[in-house]
Design a protein around this motif. Structure first.
Motif, PDB file in Angstrom:
ATOM      1  N   UNK A  83       0.817  -1.231   0.000  1.00 29.86           N
ATOM      2  CA  UNK A  83       0.000   0.000   0.000  1.00 29.86           C
ATOM      3  C   UNK A  83       0.844   1.272   0.000  1.00 29.86           C
ATOM      4  N   UNK A  84       2.033   1.180   0.568  1.00 31.39           N
ATOM      5  CA  UNK A  84       2.922   2.346   0.607  1.00 31.39           C
ATOM      6  C   UNK A  84       3.354   2.696  -0.819  1.00 31.39           C
ATOM      7  N   UNK A  87       0.452   4.063  -2.911  1.00 30.62           N
ATOM      8  CA  UNK A  87       0.091   5.447  -2.576  1.00 30.62           C
ATOM      9  C   UNK A  87       1.110   6.445  -3.120  1.00 30.62           C
ATOM     10  N   UNK A  89       4.224   6.817  -2.171  1.00 34.01           N
ATOM     11  CA  UNK A  89       5.168   7.317  -1.165  1.00 34.01           C
ATOM     12  C   UNK A  89       6.584   6.857  -1.561  1.00 34.01           C
ATOM     13  N   UNK A  97      10.014   1.874   6.785  1.00 38.68           N
ATOM     14  CA  UNK A  97       8.648   2.121   6.307  1.00 38.68           C
ATOM     15  C   UNK A  97       7.792   0.861   6.378  1.00 38.68           C
ATOM     16  N   UNK A 100       6.863   0.275   9.979  1.00 38.69           N
ATOM     17  CA  UNK A 100       5.775   1.199  10.358  1.00 38.69           C
ATOM     18  C   UNK A 100       4.436   0.704   9.847  1.00 38.69           C
ATOM     19  N   UNK A 101       4.422   0.314   8.579  1.00 37.76           N
ATOM     20  CA  UNK A 101       3.168  -0.156   7.980  1.00 37.76           C
ATOM     21  C   UNK A 101       2.706  -1.450   8.642  1.00 37.76           C
ATOM     22  N   UNK A 104       0.837  -1.058  12.178  1.00 35.36           N
ATOM     23  CA  UNK A 104      -0.567  -0.640  12.232  1.00 35.36           C
ATOM     24  C   UNK A 104      -1.522  -1.759  11.849  1.00 35.36           C
ATOM     25  N   UNK A 105      -0.977  -2.861  11.308  1.00 34.63           N
ATOM     26  CA  UNK A 105      -1.869  -3.959  10.935  1.00 34.63           C
ATOM     27  C   UNK A 105      -2.045  -4.974  12.068  1.00 34.63           C
TER      28      UNK A 105
END
Lengths: 257, 259
Positions: A83-84, A87, A89, A97, A100-101, A104-105
């Protein structure tokens, strides 16, 4: 509705929706019939029999974490980067990164513990691995023209009605065009002999989940950059059904021993 | 009434919605009966009960934490509302506005420390786009489910009903309202007690309606499983929903005992 979800223009399907609907209905009926007969002929304790479709073709992600923790971590982190990348990014530090992603999951505690337990050498190797695979991932998604609106990490948890069998699968990417749904599996391994079977199984699972026959099912390897796209046909789904029945048979036989 | 099973396919949820039934009204005595059973001076700890707790027979929930799984519905639903109202032209724009609004509330202090806005504000770009990706996927699934519906709307929130003189709040799920029917979307696959959950959603819908009107139908959708369960609503189903709530309250220790 396509304008609402930012779907890109694409050729209109030449397949008939009625033929697809009949195909889906026949597929579901045959699945219930064949699995139902298997369950009757293999008595087992009460409870759900979960059948992970990817396990039937020996795919990573369904093996115990201890088997290859670094490979599992790499695969998980690359999947979290999808998804990063979509998007738009920039990947300045893909490892950070991805972590980090991943956080959140709600990461699996056992796998997170493995990440924390890595020594400096292993961590540096994983860092480099993720960076290399991330570059290939970004280039591959661009080459395949995966739209930003693609759905990431789609689960299938499909009960076979009137049986204790539940088929499970996870699709990395799904997006729709007027021609139909498109599926993409991202793997950090080279595309081996099992990749074609896995593409068919993903198409089978998505068909059961949505009642729509996917237009294509593709695989991309972030190890080699190779990608393969199959058109999904009735024969694809019939072949996948045979694989599923074989896998259910093997699991039921395993339960008996 | 029985719960009917349907496989998901394009337009199937629209085809399940009934348009030909007169609304039934919740018996006016039911709210007081619930208050009597769940309330009083001996009422236990504060608790929110809904389909989830009923289907798990009052088993305690795991401690809440924000994640893509818990945030996607809140963000996706807000974005869908904006899209359906015509506030934004695309889902991407709607999600961007929803995110901005949540971050503004966190920055201005309107959103508390444990709020979604505060959580999002603490994430870096990679974390935020991951959450937005999950919200987008949820919203796209909803757009697929509403295919074929003539008119539909997205409620601002779930329905909540505070039981009088008690410390119990009932929560009823609702993701889409269409043709006097409610559509409730759940993750995973339907459990053996999914019908009980739908009846609790029905009960709460009636309790929160100004005149006690029940929806014509409740449709539970499990997109991961490719299944939908539909329940043509009746007062008898709402009463069964109330009994499930009482049983879950007793199992959870919310009330000392429910006869």
């Amino acid at each position: 509705m396509s304008t609402l979800v930012d779907e890109p223009a694409a050729p209109t399907s030449t397949r008939s929706p009625r033929a697809d609907a009949e195909l889906v209905a026949a597929l579901r009926a045959e699945l219930v019939d064949r699995v139902g007969r298997l369950v009757i002929s293999h008595p087992r304790p009460e409870g759900t029999l979960a059948v992970a479709l990817a396990a039937g073709v020996g795919v990573r992600g369904v093996v115990p974490i201890d088997t290859a923790p670094l490979a599992r971590l790499r695969g998980t982190l690359i999947a979290r980067l999808i998804p990063v990348v979509l998007a738009g990014v920039g990947l300045a530090d893909p490892f950070a990164q991805a972590v980090s992603a991943w956080r959140v999951t709600g990461p699996a505690p056992a796998l997170l513990a493995h990440l924390r337990a890595l020594d400096a050498e292993e961590r540096a190797r994983l860092h480099a691995d993720v960076a290399g695979h991330a570059r290939t991932l970004a280039r591959s998604l661009a080459e395949l023209a995966v739209p930003e609106i693609a759905r990431v990490a789609q689960r299938c948890v499909i009960p076979v009605v009137s049986t204790p069998v539940v088929l499970t699968d996870a699709l990395d990417l799904v997006w729709s065009t007027p021609a139909g749904p498109h599926l993409l599996d991202v793997t950090t391994s080279p595309l081996g002999h099992e990749a074609a079977a896995l593409r068919a199984l993903h198409a089978f699972a998505w068909t059961l989940r949505t009642g729509r026959v996917p237009r294509t099912s593709a695989s991309v390897s972030t190890a080699t950059g190779e990608h393969v796209t199959d058109e999904v046909s009735a024969a694809t789904l019939a072949g996948a059904l045979d694989l599923v029945v074989a896998q259910v048979t093997a699991q039921l036989a395993g339960d008996e021993t | 009434m029985s719960v009917d099973l349907a496989y998901l396919e394009p337009g199937v949820v629209a085809s399940l919605l009934t348009l030909d039934t007169e609304p039934e009204l919740l018996p006016p005595t039911l709210p007081a009966a619930l208050a009597r059973r769940l309330g009083g001076p001996e009422a236990g700890r504060r608790q929110t009960l809904g389909a989830w707790s009923v289907e798990r027979r009052g088993a305690p929930a795991t401690p809440f934490a924000w994640s893509t799984a818990t945030a996607r519905r809140a963000l996706g639903r807000s974005a869908l509302r904006r899209l359906v109202r015509g506030d934004d032209g695309t889902l991407g724009e709607a999600l961007a506005h929803v995110l901005e609004h949540r971050l503004d509330r966190a920055a201005s202090g309107y959103a508390g420390a444990g709020s979604l806005g505060a959580w999002l504000a603490g994430l870096d770009t990679s974390g935020r786009v991951t959450v937005l990706g999950a919200a987008r996927a949820w919203a796209v699934s909803m757009l697929e489910l509403t295919r074929g519906m003539a008119t539909w709307s997205v409620p601002e929130s779930d329905a909540y009903y505070a039981v009088e003189r008690s410390r119990v709040t009932l929560r009823g799920r609702r993701d889409v309202v269409a043709a006097r029917s409610l559509v409730c979307v759940r993750a995973g696959r339907p459990s053996a007690t999914a019908g009980a959950g739908l009846r609790v959603d029905l009960l709460v819908a009636g309790l929160t309606h100004p005149t006690g009107e029940l929806p014509a139908q409740i449709v539970g959708v499990w997109p991961d499983a490719g299944l939908a369960l539909s329940l043509r609503a009746s007062v008898a189903d709402a009463r069964r929903g109330a009994r499930y709530v009482l049983a879950a309250a007793a199992a959870a220790g919310v009330v000392a005992a429910v006869a």
